[in-house]
Scaffold this motif. Sequence first.
Motif, PDB file in Angstrom:
ATOM      1  N   ASN A 135       7.278   8.339  -1.350  1.00  0.00           N
ATOM      2  CA  ASN A 135       7.110   6.855  -1.732  1.00  0.00           C
ATOM      3  C   ASN A 135       7.833   6.076  -0.534  1.00  0.00           C
ATOM      4  O   ASN A 135       7.187   5.015  -0.191  1.00  0.00           O
ATOM      5  CB  ASN A 135       7.991   6.677  -3.125  1.00  0.00           C
ATOM      6  N   ASN A 141       5.329   3.674   1.350  1.00  0.00           N
ATOM      7  CA  ASN A 141       5.677   2.244   1.374  1.00  0.00           C
ATOM      8  C   ASN A 141       5.599   1.605   3.085  1.00  0.00           C
ATOM      9  O   ASN A 141       5.135   0.721   3.175  1.00  0.00           O
ATOM     10  CB  ASN A 141       7.043   1.899   0.770  1.00  0.00           C
ATOM     11  N   LYS A 159       2.228   1.225   3.662  1.00  0.00           N
ATOM     12  CA  LYS A 159       1.607   0.109   2.749  1.00  0.00           C
ATOM     13  C   LYS A 159       2.031  -1.321   3.143  1.00  0.00           C
ATOM     14  O   LYS A 159       1.253  -2.179   3.160  1.00  0.00           O
ATOM     15  CB  LYS A 159       1.942   0.512   1.239  1.00  0.00           C
ATOM     16  N   GLY A 167       7.834   2.830  -7.869  1.00  0.00           N
ATOM     17  CA  GLY A 167       8.328   3.959  -6.955  1.00  0.00           C
ATOM     18  C   GLY A 167       9.797   4.047  -6.438  1.00  0.00           C
ATOM     19  O   GLY A 167      10.412   5.183  -6.632  1.00  0.00           O
TER      20      GLY A 167
HETATM   21 MG   LIG Z   1       6.025   2.354  -3.345  1.00  0.00          MG
END
Ligand SMILES: [Mg+2]
Length: 378
Positions: free
Chosen positions: A272, A276, A279, A337
């Motif tokens: 995660n 992230n 992302k 998350g």
């Molecule tokens: Mg996340």
Amino acid sequence: MTPPLPGTDDRRGLILLADDSGLAALIARTALEAEGHTVLEVADGVEALAVLRARRVDLVVTDWLMPNLDGLGLMRAIRSSPELEQPYVIFLTSMDRRAQIVEGLDAGADDYLPKPFDPEELLARVRAGLRVVRLQRGLEAHAAELERSNAAFAQFASVASHDLNEPLRTITSYLALLRERVGGRLGPDADEFLGFAVDGATRMRRLIDDLLVWSRVDGESHSATPVDLSAEVATVLDDLSCRIAAEHAVVEVGSLPVVPGDASQLRRVLANVIGNALKFRGAADPHVRVAATATPDTVRLTVTDNGVGVDPDDAARIFDMFTRVGHRDAYEGTGLGLAICRRIVERHGGGITVTANPGGGAAFVITLPAVAASPLAA
Ligand SMILES: [Mg+2]
Ligand SMILES: Nc1ncnc2c1ncn2[C@@H]1O[C@H](COP(=O)(O)OP(=O)(O)OP(=O)(O)O)[C@@H](O)[C@H]1O
């Protein structure tokens, strides 16, 4: 039910007086009872322990020299009996035995009073002790209540997400069937609406899946095994390889240690946090660095990126459930998350925080116990 806040109104307590020296005990008892306290009197440490096992005593005043079990032995026995509702303990010392002060406090006493004592001073110390013990018990009750309600919520989340799965599966399959059978024939509006419904159902599935993961964190394996963080990061990067290539991202990994823990849970945390970092990218190609420093007690793992960064005002709340900040619509996600990460890391006896990366972007810091001291490694 929420326990009452630590009361300040009732200043009287149940006091155990352990003293075999008649006169001092009489003076203490008279003063304590005159102030409205209930006093239970015993003449040795063994009897004192028996009373403590049977009654919820607030405060103990104990003499040092007593038959059977002396004051020091009594204090040690109290503090090494976690099943006892822990009282505040004051011991009486002789003026000429200063070493007793250190010995008594080290044995777990909260306070002491040199003999011969002034009854007013005894009463003042008892008042202070009762304030402390009430605050402490209030805090303990609140902590226990919080733990209970967290467990109840996790149980609810688990059952709800499990039970929601079945109807959601029905919705998703009938939407797919509808699309297959009549898609393109009901006009552009209907196709668009069907698209929204399918997207909604997909988001809901992710949410339910994540909620189920969140609620099950504490119920998963209870023993810690050595987890090679390098190998776990390699697996995560392998899973993310398509995204890494598509985003033209560079992920640098320093040398990482082995820590005690639950491998699949720690892999989820890494997936995660690294996911992230890819992302929440900025205009530049993502550059992510995973590094660790270790002391004999703690491993500090950092994941830094050059993305959009986290506003300091949001730094604490992004670890709460469903919290997504910044350009929410620009990124996919349920906002669970980091809540899952925090729950996992705390279960391992560690913590997770975020700060601004000095070069721009975010820096996530995960601390984990380096030795088998985590709550998992019982
Ligand atoms: Mg996340
Ligand atoms: N590396 C990062 N840079 C900038 N913001 C971040 C970063 N990591 C997390 N955030 C912010 O914290 C929020 C919560 O992160 P979290 O991982 O919990 O949720 P998510 O990624 O949006 O959804 P999910 O992980 O459930 O798919 C994100 O929505 C984002 O606003």
